[in-house]
Design a protein around this motif. Structure first.
Motif, mmCIF file in Angstrom:
data_model
loop_
_atom_site.group_PDB
_atom_site.id
_atom_site.type_symbol
_atom_site.label_atom_id
_atom_site.label_comp_id
_atom_site.label_asym_id
_atom_site.label_seq_id
_atom_site.Cartn_x
_atom_site.Cartn_y
_atom_site.Cartn_z
ATOM 1 N N PRO A 198 -6.518 16.688 -41.334
ATOM 2 C CA PRO A 198 -6.454 16.956 -42.504
ATOM 3 C C PRO A 198 -7.207 18.207 -43.019
ATOM 4 C CG PRO A 198 -8.109 15.314 -42.264
ATOM 5 C CD PRO A 198 -7.559 15.739 -40.845
ATOM 6 N N VAL A 199 -6.556 18.666 -44.168
ATOM 7 C CA VAL A 199 -7.050 19.895 -44.891
ATOM 8 C C VAL A 199 -7.101 19.679 -46.400
ATOM 9 C CG1 VAL A 199 -5.283 21.229 -44.907
ATOM 10 C CG2 VAL A 199 -7.274 22.672 -45.215
ATOM 11 N N LEU A 200 -8.286 19.699 -46.995
ATOM 12 C CA LEU A 200 -8.628 19.302 -48.389
ATOM 13 C C LEU A 200 -8.213 20.620 -49.195
ATOM 14 C CD1 LEU A 200 -11.872 17.256 -48.492
ATOM 15 C CD2 LEU A 200 -9.587 16.524 -47.980
ATOM 16 N N VAL A 201 -7.445 20.369 -50.183
ATOM 17 C CA VAL A 201 -7.197 21.665 -51.217
ATOM 18 C C VAL A 201 -7.038 21.082 -52.577
ATOM 19 C CG1 VAL A 201 -5.386 22.838 -49.505
ATOM 20 C CG2 VAL A 201 -4.641 20.867 -50.999
ATOM 21 N N GLU A 202 -7.429 22.090 -53.448
ATOM 22 C CA GLU A 202 -7.178 21.806 -54.806
ATOM 23 C C GLU A 202 -5.750 21.397 -55.145
ATOM 24 O OE1 GLU A 202 -10.348 25.280 -56.317
ATOM 25 O OE2 GLU A 202 -8.589 25.628 -55.116
ATOM 26 N N SER A 203 -5.575 20.617 -56.290
ATOM 27 C CA SER A 203 -4.381 20.028 -56.557
ATOM 28 C C SER A 203 -4.353 20.325 -58.108
ATOM 29 C CB SER A 203 -4.130 18.707 -56.423
ATOM 30 O OG SER A 203 -2.822 18.244 -56.844
ATOM 31 N N PRO A 204 -3.583 21.322 -58.686
ATOM 32 C CA PRO A 204 -2.547 22.415 -57.771
ATOM 33 C C PRO A 204 -3.370 23.230 -57.146
ATOM 34 C CG PRO A 204 -2.575 22.978 -60.070
ATOM 35 C CD PRO A 204 -3.352 21.802 -59.888
ATOM 36 N N THR A 205 -2.498 24.003 -56.153
ATOM 37 C CA THR A 205 -3.076 25.235 -55.432
ATOM 38 C C THR A 205 -1.978 26.108 -55.183
ATOM 39 O OG1 THR A 205 -4.380 25.618 -53.522
ATOM 40 C CG2 THR A 205 -2.540 24.016 -53.145
#
Length: 477
Positions: A198-205
């Motif tokens: 997994p890679v955590l990302v801002e939502s949206p990005t």
């Protein structure tokens, strides 16, 4: 034909002559072409070079130009490439991909003629430092070692410049020169996380980050943001739930929302990542896209133990073709990145690096950044004001801290794709928001760019057209 006739016109004329000749026939000499068509020798030389590049003619120094052998026509049925579906599906399984190739990696269709562009992510050419770029490239080309092999990590002067931009705690040895920001993201995701992770990302990005992560076999996991940026409480929860060892974020100016991470959260998210034993990839693409107000220093400036991997690029503030960026990292991860550079492409082209050094080392660059900040502020205000007049329910609550875009939330009755299609039909191109979310979007959004139009005055007209498009959907029977 006059001396000012275009090369394209002469190419078309010569192409017709070539079609009437047989393979191996000699074309008229350059002198004959000049006399017959009334063009200059430079135009003739360029036309012959283009035809040679197309494979229509071959040139033989000292002999002349001849019609090239004809390429056999491709007849019969279309090529059968169906076998590739099985081969690619096997590769997807091997690399942890359980979904089709991301749609956001595809490029949108070009805007129709006469359309106003509120889409895309680059400066209009009138905002680019074209003259300074040309001068820098010319000076770089005159260097005696311009075409020598460059070091794997990049030219020392260029690495020093990027190190100074981050902060005093960063040295040139912490910098790796990259081929722009997108190539750096691809390298990072492949170097730091294993396929399937997994890679955590801002939502949206940024959709390009989602595409690069999925191409590396990673699973983007959304972490919601609010008006102050990514939420540290939800970030800690996401690390605990997923076991992720990688966070991708844009704390200075967020794409697409324009949000700047609140000062009290900046230290928090670094601490959360460090406690999880994870890397934090800081995409600082908008470092030179501020609107006149000071931007906060990079997270990497205060990071002492290598938690933050800093990414920046020159393509946004300068030109899409200045494919020069930099990664700042400390410890074993830098050695891994350098090893990957040797595998991928050995080094970034030296003439482009030399040109970047020339550009960043002159007063013209600082003058450009000051002018750019004023222009972006003017355009952002113009589009915001026009939206307040034409679409008051959609206008953003507060201006972005920097960057090239406004982020609008649509009412529940509208979908982003429907609005984008209607806008295109009304002569304005916008970016639908769905592609900016790593999972289901909580609401429909549009991203509107204010830096891609030729004239700031076009922004008011673009907002008017967007309002007409929106009304056409809400009033349709």
């Amino acid at each position: 034909m006059s001396d000012s006739s275009s090369t394209e016109t002469l190419v078309a004329l010569l192409r017709a002559e070539v079609a009437a000749l047989a393979p191996g026939d000699r074309l008229p000499s350059s002198r004959d072409v000049i006399a017959r068509h009334g063009v200059g020798p430079v135009t003739v030389s360029r036309a012959i070079a283009q035809l040679a590049a197309e494979g229509a003619v071959v040139t033989r120094p000292g002999s002349g130009t001849y019609v090239a052998p004809r390429r056999p026509a491709r007849g019969g049925d279309a090529p059968d490439t169906s076998w590739q579906a099985l081969a690619l599906s096997a590769a997807s399984r091997d690399q942890g991909r359980d979904a089709p190739w991301p749609e956001e990696a595809e490029r949108p269709a070009p805007p129709p003629a006469g359309a106003l562009a509120l889409c895309g992510g680059y400066l209009h050419e009138d905002l680019q430092p074209t003259r300074a770029l040309g001068a820098a490239l010319a000076r770089a080309a005159r260097r005696p070692d311009a075409w020598h092999r460059a070091p794997v990590a990049g030219l020392a002067p260029l690495r020093a410049i990027f190190a100074r931009q981050v902060g005093a705690a960063v040295g040139p040895e912490d910098v790796l020169i990259t081929g722009g920001g997108q190539g750096a993201l691809s390298m990072l995701f492949r170097a730091v996380a294993a396929p399937g992770a997994p890679v955590l990302v801002e939502s949206p990005t940024y959709p390009g980050a989602l595409a690069a992560a999925r191409a590396a076999g990673l699973r983007p996991v959304p972490v919601p943001i609010d008006a102050d940026g990514i939420r540290p409480d939800l970030l800690a929860e996401a690390f605990a739930m997923t076991g992720a060892r990688l966070l991708y974020c844009q704390p200075t100016v967020h794409n697409p929302t324009g949000t700047a991470l609140a000062p009290e959260r900046r230290r928090q998210i670094v601490d959360v990542a460090r406690a999880a034993g994870a890397f934090l990839v800081e995409d600082d693409f908008a470092r030179h896209l501020g609107h006149g107000r000071p931007l906060p220093p990079p997270l990497a400036a205060e990071d002492r133990d290598g938690t933050v991997i800093h990414l920046t690029s020159l393509t946004k503030p300068a030109s899409p073709s200045l494919r020069i960026g930099a990664l700042v990292a400390r410890g074993p991860v830098m050695r891994r990145l350098q090893a990957m550079r040797r595998v991928d492409d050995f080094f970034i082209a030296r003439p482009l690096q030399e040109a970047a050094v020339e550009l960043l080392s002159t007063p013209a660059w600082e003058r450009h950044l000051r002018a750019l900040a004023a222009a972006l502020r003017e355009r952002c205000t113009a589009l915001s004001d026009a939206l307040a007049r034409e679409l008051p329910d959609l206008a953003p609550a507060r201006p972005p801290a920097g960057g090239l875009h406004l982020w609008l939330r649509l009412p529940p009755a509208l979908t982003d794709t429907a609005v984008a299609e209607a806008a295109r039909a009304h002569g304005v191109c916008v970016d639908a928001g769905a592609g900016y979310f790593p999972a289901e979007a909580p609401a429909a959004h549009l991203r509107l760019g204010f830096a891609a139009t030729a004239d700031p005055g076009d922004l008011a007209e673009a907002a008017r057209r967007l309002a007409l498009a929106t009304r056409s959907l809400t009033t349709a029977p």
